[in-house]
Scaffold this motif. Structure first.
Motif, mmCIF file in Angstrom:
data_model
loop_
_atom_site.group_PDB
_atom_site.id
_atom_site.type_symbol
_atom_site.label_atom_id
_atom_site.label_comp_id
_atom_site.label_asym_id
_atom_site.label_seq_id
_atom_site.Cartn_x
_atom_site.Cartn_y
_atom_site.Cartn_z
ATOM 1 N N LEU A 1 0.822 -1.218 0.000
ATOM 2 C CA LEU A 1 0.000 0.000 0.000
ATOM 3 C C LEU A 1 0.855 1.266 0.000
ATOM 4 O O LEU A 1 0.511 2.251 -0.662
ATOM 5 N N ARG B 1 0.640 4.093 -2.965
ATOM 6 C CA ARG B 1 0.271 5.478 -2.636
ATOM 7 C C ARG B 1 1.465 6.433 -2.663
ATOM 8 O O ARG B 1 1.344 7.585 -2.288
ATOM 9 N N ASN C 1 -2.677 5.288 8.634
ATOM 10 C CA ASN C 1 -3.847 4.831 7.885
ATOM 11 C C ASN C 1 -3.589 3.498 7.200
ATOM 12 O O ASN C 1 -4.449 2.611 7.204
ATOM 13 N N ILE C 2 -2.427 3.377 6.604
ATOM 14 C CA ILE C 2 -2.063 2.124 5.927
ATOM 15 C C ILE C 2 -1.988 0.979 6.930
ATOM 16 O O ILE C 2 -2.499 -0.113 6.678
ATOM 17 N N LYS C 3 -1.370 1.226 8.072
ATOM 18 C CA LYS C 3 -1.252 0.168 9.083
ATOM 19 C C LYS C 3 -2.630 -0.255 9.577
ATOM 20 O O LYS C 3 -2.898 -1.451 9.732
ATOM 21 N N ALA C 4 -3.513 0.703 9.830
ATOM 22 C CA ALA C 4 -4.869 0.380 10.278
ATOM 23 C C ALA C 4 -5.608 -0.452 9.224
ATOM 24 O O ALA C 4 -6.288 -1.429 9.556
ATOM 25 N N SER C 5 -5.445 -0.086 7.960
ATOM 26 C CA SER C 5 -6.084 -0.843 6.874
ATOM 27 C C SER C 5 -5.525 -2.259 6.808
ATOM 28 O O SER C 5 -6.282 -3.228 6.657
ATOM 29 N N ALA C 6 -4.213 -2.388 6.902
ATOM 30 C CA ALA C 6 -3.571 -3.701 6.848
ATOM 31 C C ALA C 6 -4.034 -4.578 8.002
ATOM 32 O O ALA C 6 -4.350 -5.767 7.810
ATOM 33 N N GLU D 1 -6.819 -4.364 9.686
ATOM 34 C CA GLU D 1 -8.229 -4.710 9.492
ATOM 35 C C GLU D 1 -8.365 -5.904 8.543
ATOM 36 O O GLU D 1 -9.142 -6.824 8.794
ATOM 37 N N ILE D 2 -7.601 -5.894 7.480
ATOM 38 C CA ILE D 2 -7.613 -7.001 6.515
ATOM 39 C C ILE D 2 -7.147 -8.290 7.185
ATOM 40 O O ILE D 2 -7.779 -9.337 7.052
#
Length: 132
Positions: free
Chosen positions: A92, A96, A116-121, A123-124
């Motif tokens: 990611l 980006r 933000n990227i860490k939170a998205s990762a 969550e996945i």
């Protein structure tokens, strides 16, 4: 496995083996010499998976526990999740264009984007690895 004495004091063996288990004499009682499976350090994702199993997959939890493989499975889940988070973060960030140049230009923006990227990762990973 109590030893019955008949007449004079018989010399009791220090160790005996029955059905593949070794017993040690302590006082007048034999106790099994059992070893626990190797315990590995479980990280964040392994602990989250453990709580998930206890709350939502009680049968699976009981099976892993009774087979003696719970700790190993939690360790494997933790490793898999950590690797997946790192991989997703790297991908990611590349997509980006969040790199060292951005970090040098605008540190606050870089930190925000990386969080933000860490939170998205995470969550996945929680959805695909931990809570299954």
């Amino acid at each position: 496995l109590k030893h019955q004495r008949k007449g004079r004091c018989n010399k009791m063996k220090k160790y005996i083996e029955q059905i593949g288990i070794t017993y040690e004499l302590r006082g007048e009682q034999y106790y099994p010499l059992l070893e626990l499976p190797e315990q590995k350090e479980i990280g964040k994702y392994g602990r989250l998976h453990l709580e998930y199993l206890k709350a939502h997959r009680k049968g699976r939890y009981t099976n892993l526990l009774s087979e003696g493989t719970l700790n190993q499975r939690l360790y494997e889940i933790d490793l898999e999740a950590k690797k997946m988070v790192e991989s997703i973060i790297t991908r990611l960030a590349t997509e980006r264009v969040i790199d060292e140049n951005m970090k040098d230009r605008d540190m606050l923006c870089w930190v925000t984007e990386m969080n933000n990227i860490k939170a998205s990762a995470e969550e996945i990973v929680l959805r695909e690895v931990v809570y299954v």
